[in-house]
Design an enzyme around this catalytic site. Structure first.
Site, mmCIF file in Angstrom:
data_model
loop_
_atom_site.group_PDB
_atom_site.id
_atom_site.type_symbol
_atom_site.label_atom_id
_atom_site.label_comp_id
_atom_site.label_asym_id
_atom_site.label_seq_id
_atom_site.Cartn_x
_atom_site.Cartn_y
_atom_site.Cartn_z
ATOM 1 N N HIS A 96 -8.448 7.942 -1.003
ATOM 2 C CA HIS A 96 -8.542 6.938 0.057
ATOM 3 C C HIS A 96 -8.416 5.543 -0.553
ATOM 4 C CE1 HIS A 96 -10.110 4.503 3.353
ATOM 5 N NE2 HIS A 96 -9.897 5.542 4.145
ATOM 6 N N GLU A 165 -1.802 6.672 5.028
ATOM 7 C CA GLU A 165 -2.672 5.644 5.588
ATOM 8 C C GLU A 165 -2.292 4.290 5.003
ATOM 9 O OE1 GLU A 165 -6.681 7.073 4.717
ATOM 10 O OE2 GLU A 165 -6.767 7.842 6.753
#
Length: 218
Positions: A96, A165
């Site tokens: 992430h 993302e």
């Protein structure tokens, strides 16, 4: 199979399980429930409680990260994939942008993926470019580098999901237009096929809400 993943980040206390109960009720009564899977990644403090409560339900529980060493070590506050799996979680996010921004290197991420898979966790591997990289039209190169420097042919592709993302989108309300997202997804799948001969599932994350979620389901 479609996936809906909710990353809770630094949110949640034991009574927040009521949110999951509502989601589970909705999913259980949805006539299309067999076409998608719901995964929630709460903080470490809630993993065991939530995993036990939803062990035989339609919602799967995962962690937001894991450490780059296996089983046990002397690293303060570290939590390994072995420990995460031992409390009943089935998935883990790795790569992430929050964690990359805090210093996760490709070598660290590779070890995280390796040990997560070794301990029977399914990996949601996150990739994405920042605003400057997007502006300079480096998106494809950045994503290819993030994938090829971490994912190896020997890793079990059946237990890996890739989540695109873009950093410039997270929390900003901005999302790629449909054509842009299509081109990026095709590129990511092409890179994955170069490693595995077949693409793993590719998801999108970043400023997704009730008003635009339909775009990403198509």
């Amino acid at each position: 199979m479609k996936y809906f993943i909710g990353n809770w980040k630094m949110f949640g206390v034991p009574k927040s399980i009521n949110i999951l109960k509502k989601i589970n009720f909705f999913h259980s009564n949805d006539k299309n429930r067999k076409k998608y899977r719901v995964i929630i990644t709460p903080p470490y403090t809630l993993l065991e409680t939530y995993a036990k409560n939803f062990k035989n339900k339609k919602i799967s529980i995962g962690s937001q990260n894991c450490y780059q060493k296996d089983q046990f070590s002397s690293n303060t506050a570290a939590i390994s994939a072995y420990m995460i799996r031992s409390v009943g979680a089935k998935y883990t996010l790795i790569g992430h942008s929050d964690n990359r921004g805090e210093g996760d290197t490709n070598d660290m991420l590779k070890n995280k993926v390796k040990f997560a898979l070794k301990n029977n966790l399914k990996v949601v591997f996150c990739i994405g470019e920042n605003q400057k990289e997007k502006k300079n039209k480096k998106t494809f190169g950045i994503l290819k580098n993030q994938i090829t420097k971490v994912l190896e042919k020997k890793f079990n592709k059946n237990n890996i999901i890739v989540a695109y993302e873009p950093i410039w989108s997270i929390g900003t309300g901005k999302i790629p237009n449909k054509n842009e997202l299509k081109k990026t997804t095709i590129h990511v799948k092409k890179v994955l096929k170069g490693i595995y001969k077949k693409s793993t599932p590719v998801l999108y994350g970043g400023s997704v809400d009730g008003s635009n979620a339909k775009i990403f389901r198509e």
